[in-house]
Design an enzyme around this catalytic site. Sequence first.
Site, PDB file in Angstrom:
ATOM      1  N   CYS A  75       6.970  10.573   2.779  1.00 21.37           N
ATOM      2  CA  CYS A  75       6.914   9.135   2.283  1.00 21.37           C
ATOM      3  C   CYS A  75       6.641   8.960   0.664  1.00 21.37           C
ATOM      4  O   CYS A  75       5.969  10.194   0.153  1.00 21.37           O
ATOM      5  CB  CYS A  75       5.891   8.421   2.931  1.00 21.37           C
ATOM      6  SG  CYS A  75       5.466   6.894   2.010  1.00 21.37           S
ATOM      7  N   HIS A 106      -2.366   6.344   3.162  1.00 24.63           N
ATOM      8  CA  HIS A 106      -2.042   7.474   4.296  1.00 24.63           C
ATOM      9  C   HIS A 106      -3.217   8.048   4.791  1.00 24.63           C
ATOM     10  O   HIS A 106      -4.194   7.887   4.269  1.00 24.63           O
ATOM     11  CB  HIS A 106      -1.358   8.686   3.215  1.00 24.63           C
ATOM     12  CG  HIS A 106       0.097   8.494   2.572  1.00 24.63           C
ATOM     13  ND1 HIS A 106       0.604   8.866   1.666  1.00 24.63           N
ATOM     14  CD2 HIS A 106       0.824   7.926   3.458  1.00 24.63           C
ATOM     15  CE1 HIS A 106       2.051   8.403   1.640  1.00 24.63           C
ATOM     16  NE2 HIS A 106       2.092   8.028   2.582  1.00 24.63           N
ATOM     17  N   GLU A 108       6.451   2.979   7.084  1.00 27.01           N
ATOM     18  CA  GLU A 108       6.384   2.252   5.707  1.00 27.01           C
ATOM     19  C   GLU A 108       6.018   0.834   5.915  1.00 27.01           C
ATOM     20  O   GLU A 108       5.215   0.254   5.026  1.00 27.01           O
ATOM     21  CB  GLU A 108       8.001   2.212   5.282  1.00 27.01           C
ATOM     22  CG  GLU A 108       8.356   3.595   4.740  1.00 27.01           C
ATOM     23  CD  GLU A 108       7.925   4.390   3.920  1.00 27.01           C
ATOM     24  OE1 GLU A 108       7.071   3.908   2.983  1.00 27.01           O
ATOM     25  OE2 GLU A 108       7.734   5.452   3.925  1.00 27.01           O
ATOM     26  N   HIS A 123       2.285   0.697   5.624  1.00 28.77           N
ATOM     27  CA  HIS A 123       1.976   0.390   4.017  1.00 28.77           C
ATOM     28  C   HIS A 123       2.094  -1.056   3.564  1.00 28.77           C
ATOM     29  O   HIS A 123       1.416  -1.427   2.892  1.00 28.77           O
ATOM     30  CB  HIS A 123       2.887   1.072   2.967  1.00 28.77           C
ATOM     31  CG  HIS A 123       2.529   2.842   2.971  1.00 28.77           C
ATOM     32  ND1 HIS A 123       1.407   3.126   3.006  1.00 28.77           N
ATOM     33  CD2 HIS A 123       3.459   3.831   3.283  1.00 28.77           C
ATOM     34  CE1 HIS A 123       1.376   4.632   2.977  1.00 28.77           C
ATOM     35  NE2 HIS A 123       2.698   5.076   3.185  1.00 28.77           N
TER      36      HIS A 123
END
EC number: 3.4.24.12
Length: 591
Positions: free
Chosen positions: A162, A296, A287, A290
């Site tokens: 990522c 993370h 994703e 997030h």
Amino acid sequence: MANFCLIFAAVFLTRLTTVLNTPISVTFGPTQLTDITKLVSETGDDFGLTTPRSAILTTVSEDDSDDDDGGESVEDTTILQTTTSSEIVISGIVVDEDIDESKVVKLKANLEQFGYVPLGSTFGEANINYTSAILEYQQNGGINQTGILDAETAALLDTPRCGVPDILPYVTGGIAWPRNVAVTYSFGTLSNDLSQTAIKNELRRAFQVWDDVSSLTFREVVDSSSVDIRIKFGSYEHGDGISFDGQGGVLAHAFLPRNGDAHFDDSERWTIGTNSGTNLFQVAAHEFGHSLGLYHSDVQSALMYPYYRGYNPNFNLDRDDIAGITSLYGRNTGSTTTTTRRPTITRTTTRRTTTRRTTTQLATTQTTTIRPPTYPTPPRQACTGSFDAVIKDNSDRIYALAGRYYWRLDQASPSWGVVRNRFGFDLPENVDASFQNGIFSYFFSGCYYYYQTSTRRRFPRTPFNRRWVGLPCDIDAVYKSGDSGTTYFFKGRFVYKFSSSNQLQRRSPISSYFRNTPYALRDGVEAVVRVDDVYLHFYRDGRYYRMIESTKQFVNFPNGLSYRDVIDTLIPQCRSLNLSVEIESCSNSSE
């Protein structure tokens, strides 16, 4: 004589390095450093020390004439590092000799891109500790922590991942979308690797992963002008200033709320349900984590682990992922739409209103039958249960500081008062953090610290950089190790580790430094206190989390224990006040 001692030390370290097959760090004062540099120049032998090859790791200068720990002021020191015969040093980075030098350039780029060193850093900068940065990089990647560029680290550099940094700039905690309101998303330009219908279905399924375990709901919209999360595919520069890098490398990136947009690299070969290519569903679910406010994780089995591990036909969220999302939005209670959750709030309000009428009488009785107060009712702002700092004095009394006020957390004789009256009139109105060290009590506010002895002898405020060089202002919490004398400061998502001689040794994300870190603590803590020789308590958002100091492992992960209840139990007046406040708010809402 001085030269003889230096030669003996250098030869001894070289031999020890060979036996242990590991680098060794040594600290020399400025006088010794001058002597050894002259010695190397005269003899032409560097004795295995890497300084002649510009491998200076850290230089620390501190002038602290107020050293109240009884120690001497710390000299200017330079940390040197020896290397084994199979290692070389390139621009301050220790590298296995069989690693191609191009990997050094790639490592530096990765350390910058993912937040481990400042952007635009110059190789060999004396104020950048690349060894510490590499250790953090290795820890977050779940590989052996050696502090050098070895084969395992080189392989990690080539692993697709990522594009969101592992270490983000300081942000306030609890970034999330409003609860009980559906998060909206829309589709922009999609990939041509798959049919548009198939792509949309996989992306919807990725949202459902988070919907299933939390109170979140999602709503797809066509109009993207006011949508929460915009989804699109693009290659290289695609409009957000953060360019993709072609096939491999960075697969996608997303933004935290209240932006939330998610972008996928169209140079990748996106696939569904196969080991070939890059699995769209798994990357999208990561994703969208997030986009919902998750960072993370260093847990390799977690979806929010930064590196892509390949297609998993038996995909499930890890416990770590679930703890993270529920800490932001709460658990899924079985309701499937926003409209079905709203009546639940109404029912709760009604039930609480009824309960409050009963307990109001109890609170009135309490002031006459249980224990008459010997102090006035505390102000409302002192009853929030949110602490700025917690400190334990030499008599094992624990005080929680909240704004201008303090609580003495004691079952036998709870009390409250004004911080300045208890700890000193020269303290500021708001204390950021505090800790006890022997007879000294330390208080931190802004860019200054204050300290006093147990006999109430006070010292003038002093700037941080007189004692702890490299410590940022406005810290959140601090504690001092019981055995080593190491001091740990907390600011945002980071912990700053200072040695017993007050040298900055390491800055790390809280989540990667402590074991089993509860998700609620990953983006910051309110206060820390040592309660005994075994446990530390970390405070955040009305709860405290217990950690074993010797192992740095949290033991009541993930939910913590409520300290709001502690305030209610210990301070009857506060409980009575809070009940009356809640009755008033419930009465207003029912009119």
